[in-house]
Enzyme design. Structure first.
Site, PDB file in Angstrom:
ATOM      1  N   ARG A  54      43.561  49.644  46.223  1.00 23.40           N
ATOM      2  CA  ARG A  54      42.581  48.993  45.351  1.00 23.40           C
ATOM      3  C   ARG A  54      42.540  47.513  45.728  1.00 23.40           C
ATOM      4  NH1 ARG A  54      45.742  45.573  44.295  1.00 23.40           N
ATOM      5  NH2 ARG A  54      44.265  44.787  42.771  1.00 23.40           N
ATOM      6  N   GLY A  55      41.633  46.779  45.072  1.00 25.41           N
ATOM      7  CA  GLY A  55      41.387  45.393  45.476  1.00 25.41           C
ATOM      8  C   GLY A  55      40.237  45.416  46.472  1.00 25.41           C
ATOM      9  N   ALA A  56      39.195  44.626  46.186  1.00 27.47           N
ATOM     10  CA  ALA A  56      37.949  44.756  46.948  1.00 27.47           C
ATOM     11  C   ALA A  56      38.138  44.690  48.470  1.00 27.47           C
ATOM     12  CB  ALA A  56      36.952  43.700  46.467  1.00 27.47           C
ATOM     13  N   ARG A  96      33.634  53.444  44.762  1.00 29.39           N
ATOM     14  CA  ARG A  96      33.794  52.385  43.757  1.00 29.39           C
ATOM     15  C   ARG A  96      32.580  51.457  43.853  1.00 29.39           C
ATOM     16  NH1 ARG A  96      39.421  49.907  42.503  1.00 29.39           N
ATOM     17  NH2 ARG A  96      38.374  49.784  40.486  1.00 29.39           N
ATOM     18  N   GLN A 204      47.812  46.109  37.001  1.00 30.65           N
ATOM     19  CA  GLN A 204      47.928  45.572  38.366  1.00 30.65           C
ATOM     20  C   GLN A 204      48.769  44.293  38.389  1.00 30.65           C
ATOM     21  OE1 GLN A 204      45.061  46.657  36.992  1.00 30.65           O
ATOM     22  NE2 GLN A 204      43.680  47.547  38.496  1.00 30.65           N
ATOM     23  N   ASP A 245      35.456  40.787  42.851  1.00 30.59           N
ATOM     24  CA  ASP A 245      34.928  42.008  43.473  1.00 30.59           C
ATOM     25  C   ASP A 245      33.535  41.808  44.020  1.00 30.59           C
ATOM     26  OD1 ASP A 245      37.248  43.306  42.103  1.00 30.59           O
ATOM     27  OD2 ASP A 245      36.273  45.030  43.045  1.00 30.59           O
ATOM     28  N   ASN A 255      34.944  40.403  38.294  1.00 31.12           N
ATOM     29  CA  ASN A 255      36.354  40.634  38.622  1.00 31.12           C
ATOM     30  C   ASN A 255      36.957  41.507  37.526  1.00 31.12           C
ATOM     31  OD1 ASN A 255      38.607  40.140  40.435  1.00 31.12           O
ATOM     32  ND2 ASN A 255      39.526  38.961  38.777  1.00 31.12           N
ATOM     33  N   LYS A 256      38.223  41.846  37.693  1.00 33.85           N
ATOM     34  CA  LYS A 256      38.911  42.760  36.782  1.00 33.85           C
ATOM     35  C   LYS A 256      38.670  42.393  35.320  1.00 33.85           C
ATOM     36  CE  LYS A 256      40.764  45.647  37.534  1.00 33.85           C
ATOM     37  NZ  LYS A 256      40.064  46.963  37.469  1.00 33.85           N
TER      38      LYS A 256
HETATM   39  O1  MRU Z   1      40.422  47.880  40.025  1.00 29.34           O
HETATM   40  P1  MRU Z   1      41.034  47.035  41.096  1.00 29.34           P
HETATM   41  O2  MRU Z   1      42.526  46.996  41.047  1.00 29.34           O
HETATM   42  O3  MRU Z   1      40.495  47.399  42.466  1.00 29.34           O
HETATM   43  O4  MRU Z   1      40.510  45.555  40.783  1.00 29.34           O
HETATM   44  C1  MRU Z   1      40.885  44.536  41.661  1.00 29.34           C
HETATM   45  C2  MRU Z   1      40.420  43.194  41.253  1.00 29.34           C
HETATM   46  O5  MRU Z   1      39.757  43.029  40.259  1.00 29.34           O
HETATM   47  C3  MRU Z   1      40.724  42.064  42.190  1.00 29.34           C
HETATM   48  O6  MRU Z   1      40.884  40.868  41.489  1.00 29.34           O
HETATM   49  C4  MRU Z   1      39.564  41.907  43.192  1.00 29.34           C
HETATM   50  O7  MRU Z   1      39.266  43.124  43.797  1.00 29.34           O
HETATM   51  C5  MRU Z   1      39.892  40.904  44.236  1.00 29.34           C
HETATM   52  S1  MRU Z   1      41.219  41.436  45.285  1.00 29.34           S
HETATM   53  C6  MRU Z   1      41.452  40.252  46.475  1.00 29.34           C
END
Ligand code: MRU
Length: 363
Positions: A54-56, A96, A204, A245, A255-256
């Site tokens: 996970r993480g963009a 996603r 996370q 994201d 973002n999250k």
């Molecule tokens: O649902 P996730 O864990 O994929 O969400 C991740 C985030 O919100 C991060 O902050 C974002 O993707 C940036 S990661 C460098």
């Protein structure tokens, strides 16, 4: 000063011979360090959907490398190969919706296929997508280091930096965006501590940010999400920094979920709120945050804790995975091309290496 380990973890790797993509299963961290071996499109899509990765930026890298590995098993007839590639592209693009890096990475592979001669054989096509995917991952790591260099000077010389979710090595090809800035600032001699929001509902922050910072010898303290405001009121937070994201042309940031709350709290307390993201996270096709698709995830992420129900049976829950922070709440956006005020995003020239539209169907 804490000792920093600049050889940060990378959450994916091609196995020897390139027959599988190895992915560190982030669902199991911090309890267990288990690597999945992915060699087909469905396994890659599943790993992304279930948050094993996970993480963009990491999602983009794993989708691209995973597709390149899976393409070894596509038909040897080139026109059949192209049909299978298009189906794989569609499947992965549906995993996603919010992380724009996913579409950027897949489109780079589609461009590599389009650039091959019409008569190209399957092994030439396969080599082209593997080359595009490895380049994408290499560029992501380089972008993180550049973001770190640009952002380090914005952080104060000492104090506690709040972060939300995990925008670290685990969310990228290594080093991280928001955490890359913190790593870089500490490496330059700043005496910083990290306060990590636990980040309900998937944790996370508590599981991943704490794991990778502790592993690197960086001072990290986990708090429940609802504690950040109280710490700010007591003067215990010097700045906040998060990843993204997707960023719209007007500087609004997806973002999250919970990021918006942090930004509002920062505004109220006069604390700088920074967003760190590679240029690939900026979606210039989207005018404002209102147009960014927000993923709604399974209600069980809210209903269950450790497999046990936390809510009465049948009660309604909502689970939007991301929120939009309006540009007005963002102090600066730290990219690999430099530090920008949110209002500058629209005017900043598009680097020629990036496509002007995302998720176009592969040709
Ligand atoms: O649902 P996730 O864990 O994929 O969400 C991740 C985030 O919100 C991060 O902050 C974002 O993707 C940036 S990661 C460098």
């Amino acid at each position: 000063m804490p000792v920093t380990n600049l050889a940060t973890v990378c959450p994916f790797a091609l196995d020897q011979g390139g027959a599988a993509l190895l992915v560190l299963d982030q669902r199991l961290l911090p309890r267990e360090e288990h690597w999945l071996a992915l060699d087909n499109v469905e396994a890659v899509a599943n790993a992304i959907e279930t948050l094993a990765v996970r993480g963009a930026p990491a999602i983009g890298c794993v989708a691209a490398l995973g597709l390149a590995v899976a393409a070894r098993g596509f038909a040897s007839d080139p026109s059949r190969w192209r049909v299978e590639f298009a189906a794989a592209h569609r499947r992965l693009a549906g995993t996603r919706p919010t992380a724009v890096n996913l579409f950027v990475a897949l489109d780079q592979l589609a461009d590599a296929v389009s650039a091959c001669e019409a008569r190209a054989d399957a092994s030439t096509l396969q080599a082209a997508v593997l080359d595009a995917a490895t380049r994408h991952a290499r560029e992501d790591l380089a972008a993180c280091h550049a973001i770190g260099r640009f952002g380090a000077e914005l952080l104060p010389d000492r104090g506690a930096i709040l972060t939300h979710c995990n925008a670290g090595a685990l969310a990228t090809a290594g080093y991280g965006t928001a955490l890359g800035v913190i790593r870089s600032a500490i490496a330059s001699g700043k005496q910083l501590r990290v306060i990590a929001d636990e980040t309900r509902p998937v944790l996370q922050g508590a599981r991943l940010t704490a794991w990778e910072l502790q592993r690197d010898g960086i001072d990290v303290t986990v708090i429940a999400d609802n504690m950040a405001g109280a710490l700010m009121a007591r003067g215990e937070i010097a700045a906040a920094i998060v990843g993204a994201d997707r960023i719209a042309r007007n500087g609004d940031v997806a973002n999250k979920i919970g990021t918006y709350t942090v930004a509002v709290l920062c505004k109220h307390h006069g604390i700088p709120f920074y967003v760190a993201a590679p240029w690939t996270t900026i979606d210039r096709n989207i005018a404002s945050g209102a147009q960014i698709p927000i993923e709604e995830r399974d209600a069980d992420e809210i209903r269950l804790h450790g497999g046990q129900p936390m809510t009465p049976v049948g009660v309604a829950v909502r689970n939007p995975a991301f929120d939009i922070t309006p540009a007005a709440l963002v102090t600066a956006i730290i990219t690999d091309l430099g530090v920008l005020a949110p209002s500058q995003i629209a005017d900043f020239a598009q680097p020629p290496s990036l496509r002007s539209s995302h998720s176009a169907p592969p040709r």
